[in-house]
Design a protein around this motif. Structure first.
Motif, PDB file in Angstrom:
ATOM      1  N   ASP A  92      -6.326 -25.085   7.341  1.00 15.95           N
ATOM      2  CA  ASP A  92      -7.062 -23.843   7.146  1.00 15.95           C
ATOM      3  C   ASP A  92      -6.722 -23.324   5.753  1.00 15.95           C
ATOM      4  OD1 ASP A  92      -8.200 -21.361   7.138  1.00 15.95           O
ATOM      5  OD2 ASP A  92      -7.116 -20.588   8.877  1.00 15.95           O
ATOM      6  N   LEU A  93      -7.672 -23.428   4.830  1.00 14.32           N
ATOM      7  CA  LEU A  93      -7.404 -23.094   3.436  1.00 14.32           C
ATOM      8  C   LEU A  93      -7.365 -21.597   3.177  1.00 14.32           C
ATOM      9  CD1 LEU A  93      -9.467 -25.869   1.619  1.00 14.32           C
ATOM     10  CD2 LEU A  93      -7.087 -25.881   2.385  1.00 14.32           C
ATOM     11  N   SER A  94      -7.553 -20.801   4.212  1.00 15.28           N
ATOM     12  CA  SER A  94      -7.373 -19.354   4.064  1.00 15.28           C
ATOM     13  C   SER A  94      -5.938 -18.947   4.403  1.00 15.28           C
ATOM     14  CB  SER A  94      -8.351 -18.602   4.976  1.00 15.28           C
ATOM     15  OG  SER A  94      -8.049 -18.834   6.348  1.00 15.28           O
ATOM     16  N   ASN A  95      -5.120 -19.914   4.803  1.00 23.66           N
ATOM     17  CA  ASN A  95      -3.746 -19.649   5.198  1.00 23.66           C
ATOM     18  C   ASN A  95      -2.839 -19.660   3.971  1.00 23.66           C
ATOM     19  OD1 ASN A  95      -0.924 -20.582   6.061  1.00 23.66           O
ATOM     20  ND2 ASN A  95      -1.847 -20.084   8.028  1.00 23.66           N
ATOM     21  N   ARG A  96      -2.126 -18.567   3.739  1.00 28.35           N
ATOM     22  CA  ARG A  96      -1.295 -18.443   2.537  1.00 28.35           C
ATOM     23  C   ARG A  96      -0.119 -19.409   2.550  1.00 28.35           C
ATOM     24  NH1 ARG A  96       3.125 -14.508   2.957  1.00 28.35           N
ATOM     25  NH2 ARG A  96       3.349 -13.812   5.123  1.00 28.35           N
ATOM     26  N   MET A 149       9.524 -12.629   0.444  1.00 26.64           N
ATOM     27  CA  MET A 149      10.224 -11.380   0.752  1.00 26.64           C
ATOM     28  C   MET A 149       9.283 -10.191   0.692  1.00 26.64           C
ATOM     29  SD  MET A 149      11.746  -8.567  -1.021  1.00 26.64           S
ATOM     30  CE  MET A 149      12.223  -9.163  -2.638  1.00 26.64           C
ATOM     31  N   LEU A 150       8.438 -10.161  -0.331  1.00 26.31           N
ATOM     32  CA  LEU A 150       7.524  -9.021  -0.511  1.00 26.31           C
ATOM     33  C   LEU A 150       6.394  -9.017   0.511  1.00 26.31           C
ATOM     34  CD1 LEU A 150       7.219  -8.933  -4.417  1.00 26.31           C
ATOM     35  CD2 LEU A 150       8.566  -7.415  -2.946  1.00 26.31           C
ATOM     36  N   THR A 151       6.029 -10.177   1.026  1.00 24.58           N
ATOM     37  CA  THR A 151       4.915 -10.256   1.977  1.00 24.58           C
ATOM     38  C   THR A 151       5.367 -10.315   3.426  1.00 24.58           C
ATOM     39  OG1 THR A 151       4.860 -12.676   1.717  1.00 24.58           O
ATOM     40  CG2 THR A 151       3.393 -11.365   0.299  1.00 24.58           C
ATOM     41  N   ALA A 152       6.677 -10.230   3.659  1.00 27.63           N
ATOM     42  CA  ALA A 152       7.196 -10.273   5.037  1.00 27.63           C
ATOM     43  C   ALA A 152       6.693  -9.057   5.805  1.00 27.63           C
ATOM     44  CB  ALA A 152       8.710 -10.309   5.029  1.00 27.63           C
ATOM     45  N   VAL A 153       6.215  -9.302   7.002  1.00 25.90           N
ATOM     46  CA  VAL A 153       5.651  -8.235   7.835  1.00 25.90           C
ATOM     47  C   VAL A 153       6.677  -7.718   8.832  1.00 25.90           C
ATOM     48  CG1 VAL A 153       3.827  -7.653   9.488  1.00 25.90           C
ATOM     49  CG2 VAL A 153       3.341  -9.205   7.586  1.00 25.90           C
ATOM     50  N   THR A 154       7.492  -8.615   9.362  1.00 29.20           N
ATOM     51  CA  THR A 154       8.493  -8.235  10.363  1.00 29.20           C
ATOM     52  C   THR A 154       9.891  -8.583   9.871  1.00 29.20           C
ATOM     53  OG1 THR A 154       8.390 -10.385  11.494  1.00 29.20           O
ATOM     54  CG2 THR A 154       6.827  -8.677  12.199  1.00 29.20           C
ATOM     55  N   LEU A 229      10.384 -19.180  24.073  1.00 34.23           N
ATOM     56  CA  LEU A 229      11.559 -19.878  23.562  1.00 34.23           C
ATOM     57  C   LEU A 229      12.480 -18.960  22.751  1.00 34.23           C
ATOM     58  CD1 LEU A 229       9.811 -23.196  22.459  1.00 34.23           C
ATOM     59  CD2 LEU A 229      11.299 -22.869  24.437  1.00 34.23           C
ATOM     60  N   VAL A 230      12.152 -17.676  22.720  1.00 30.91           N
ATOM     61  CA  VAL A 230      12.936 -16.678  21.990  1.00 30.91           C
ATOM     62  C   VAL A 230      13.063 -17.078  20.522  1.00 30.91           C
ATOM     63  CG1 VAL A 230      14.949 -15.166  22.099  1.00 30.91           C
ATOM     64  CG2 VAL A 230      14.281 -16.442  24.119  1.00 30.91           C
ATOM     65  N   PHE A 231      11.913 -17.383  19.932  1.00 35.72           N
ATOM     66  CA  PHE A 231      11.830 -17.735  18.526  1.00 35.72           C
ATOM     67  C   PHE A 231      11.131 -16.617  17.765  1.00 35.72           C
ATOM     68  CE2 PHE A 231      12.595 -22.126  16.847  1.00 35.72           C
ATOM     69  CZ  PHE A 231      13.475 -22.510  17.848  1.00 35.72           C
ATOM     70  N   PRO A 232      11.418 -16.462  16.479  1.00 37.26           N
ATOM     71  CA  PRO A 232      10.674 -15.467  15.691  1.00 37.26           C
ATOM     72  C   PRO A 232       9.211 -15.869  15.599  1.00 37.26           C
ATOM     73  CG  PRO A 232      11.989 -16.867  14.252  1.00 37.26           C
ATOM     74  CD  PRO A 232      12.421 -17.181  15.654  1.00 37.26           C
ATOM     75  N   SER A 233       8.332 -14.920  15.841  1.00 42.05           N
ATOM     76  CA  SER A 233       6.897 -15.190  15.737  1.00 42.05           C
ATOM     77  C   SER A 233       6.472 -14.973  14.287  1.00 42.05           C
ATOM     78  CB  SER A 233       6.116 -14.261  16.670  1.00 42.05           C
ATOM     79  OG  SER A 233       4.719 -14.473  16.529  1.00 42.05           O
ATOM     80  N   ILE A 234       5.993 -16.021  13.653  1.00 41.94           N
ATOM     81  CA  ILE A 234       5.565 -15.963  12.251  1.00 41.94           C
ATOM     82  C   ILE A 234       4.064 -16.233  12.200  1.00 41.94           C
ATOM     83  CG2 ILE A 234       5.996 -16.781   9.907  1.00 41.94           C
ATOM     84  CD1 ILE A 234       8.513 -15.748  11.250  1.00 41.94           C
ATOM     85  N   PRO A 235       3.244 -15.186  12.156  1.00 44.32           N
ATOM     86  CA  PRO A 235       1.791 -15.391  12.141  1.00 44.32           C
ATOM     87  C   PRO A 235       1.347 -16.297  10.995  1.00 44.32           C
ATOM     88  CG  PRO A 235       2.326 -13.070  12.466  1.00 44.32           C
ATOM     89  CD  PRO A 235       3.607 -13.762  12.113  1.00 44.32           C
TER      90      PRO A 235
END
Length: 361
Positions: A92-96, A149-154, A229-235
């Motif tokens: 998906d080329l819209s994915n950063r 770091m600057l684009t981190a949401v959570t 699985l108690v993992f960080p969700s990274i959209p």
């Protein structure tokens, strides 16, 4: 590209919606990159041979390596082309994250290409000066770290996750996260480069680790699996599974030509780029420690060089017969194939240990 086409076709033909599934596109990416490697490999090797872009061999190394002198190098370009084309086709080329990993890989590939070019074309054994090489590696890694770091949401996107523990996550802060990102990317890049000294030694572990990271990326990008699985969700991280699959397929395709006796060597252009890509993906999916475990062969190879240099400078004595470690075992009497296959087996074990952290928490 093909994903956009299938989206357009799915408006009238519902069957094309199957391409929305990351798992399917990951499988297709692996097959595509493998096919590109098989198709382009012979021509690239022939061109490298015609242009006399051959590997020079250390005279102080194992005598069995002298026959490798002149074997085409810079073959890592084949891997990068296969990965890049496949990623552009199926991701998906819209994915950063896809663009970030792709551009980072290509950036480190350019550094490696300049280094290789100076060595084999200009016949400069030192290649690109170390300070220049590390400077540009540092620039890319720091820029990437600052961007993430600057684009981190959570908060989870900048925490250090400790494997085997559900609730231990160390907050790093902005500066700490950038520093960690720098060391993981640059360290991983140079570790793979140091390991790339025997036929097939570096590329197979790279492909295996990339396959494992594809699973971690898919889990991190899926809210349901991440929560279970108690993992960080990274959209958006799930899309990196397609990139990882492309890396695995391209790696296996290259191994076809790089297996003993190698028809082509990866060179810095491939090793630096692949190592940087593995490091960045691990950072994005928050699995830096797991990468350290799965890449244990790369780690030990790097540590052997550090210890050898430090010991010689401080005491005038060497710890190993020769560094990196794979040469030590060759000089002890192991055959090249024995060293390679045994290091592969160790990597398989370490990758399985890394994958076990998915559930053992």
């Amino acid at each position: 590209m093909l994903l956009a086409l299938t989206h357009w076709l799915s408006t009238n033909i519902h069957g094309f919606r199957v391409f929305d599934y990351i798992t399917l596109r990951a499988v297709l990416a692996a097959i595509t990159s493998l096919a590109i490697s098989f198709a382009v490999g012979p021509t690239m090797i022939r061109k490298l041979t015609d242009y006399k872009i051959g590997q020079s061999v250390r005279e102080d190394g194992p005598q069995s390596h002298l026959v490798k002198s002149g074997t085409p190098t810079m073959g890592g370009a084949l891997i990068l082309v296969s990965i890049a084309v496949t990623t552009l086709l199926w991701a998906d080329l819209s994915n950063r994250y896809v663009w970030l990993v792709l551009l980072t890989m290509m950036g480190f590939g350019v550094i490696g290409w300049v280094d290789d070019y100076r060595k084999v074309v200009h016949r400069n054994p030192k290649g690109l000066p170390a300070r220049v090489k590390y400077f540009w590696q540092s620039v890319i890694a720091i820029v990437v770290g600052v961007y993430l770091m600057l684009t981190a949401v959570t908060p989870a996107e900048t925490e250090l996750i400790v494997p085997f523990f559900k609730t231990i996550a160390l907050p790093l802060g902005g500066i700490g996260f950038v520093i960690l990102t720098y060391f993981v990317i640059v360290g991983s890049s140079n570790a793979v480069n140091l390991t790339d000294g025997l036929d097939g030694l570096a590329i197979m572990p790279t492909a295996m680790i990339a396959s494992a990271l594809a699973i971690f990326a898919y889990v991190a990008g899926n809210k349901v699996f991440a929560a279970y699985l108690v993992f960080p969700s990274i959209p958006g991280a799930g899309e990196l599974a397609v990139f990882c699959a492309a890396m695995s397929g391209a790696g296996l395709g290259f191994l076809w030509f790089n297996a003993y006796p190698a028809e082509v060597f990866m060179g810095d252009v491939g090793a630096l780029a692949l190592g940087a890509a593995l490091g960045l993906i691990a950072v994005i999916v928050r699995q830096e420690i797991v990468l350290f475990v799965m890449g244990g062969v790369f780690v030990v190879e790097t540590v052997s060089v550090v210890l050898q240099v430090a010991s010689f400078k401080l005491t005038g004595k060497r710890i190993f017969r020769m560094a990196p470690l794979h040469h030590h075992y060759e000089l002890k009497g192991w055959k090249e194939n024995q060293v390679v296959v045994r290091f592969w087996i160790i990597t398989i074990i370490l990758v399985l240990i890394g994958l076990s952290t998915l559930k053992l928490r």
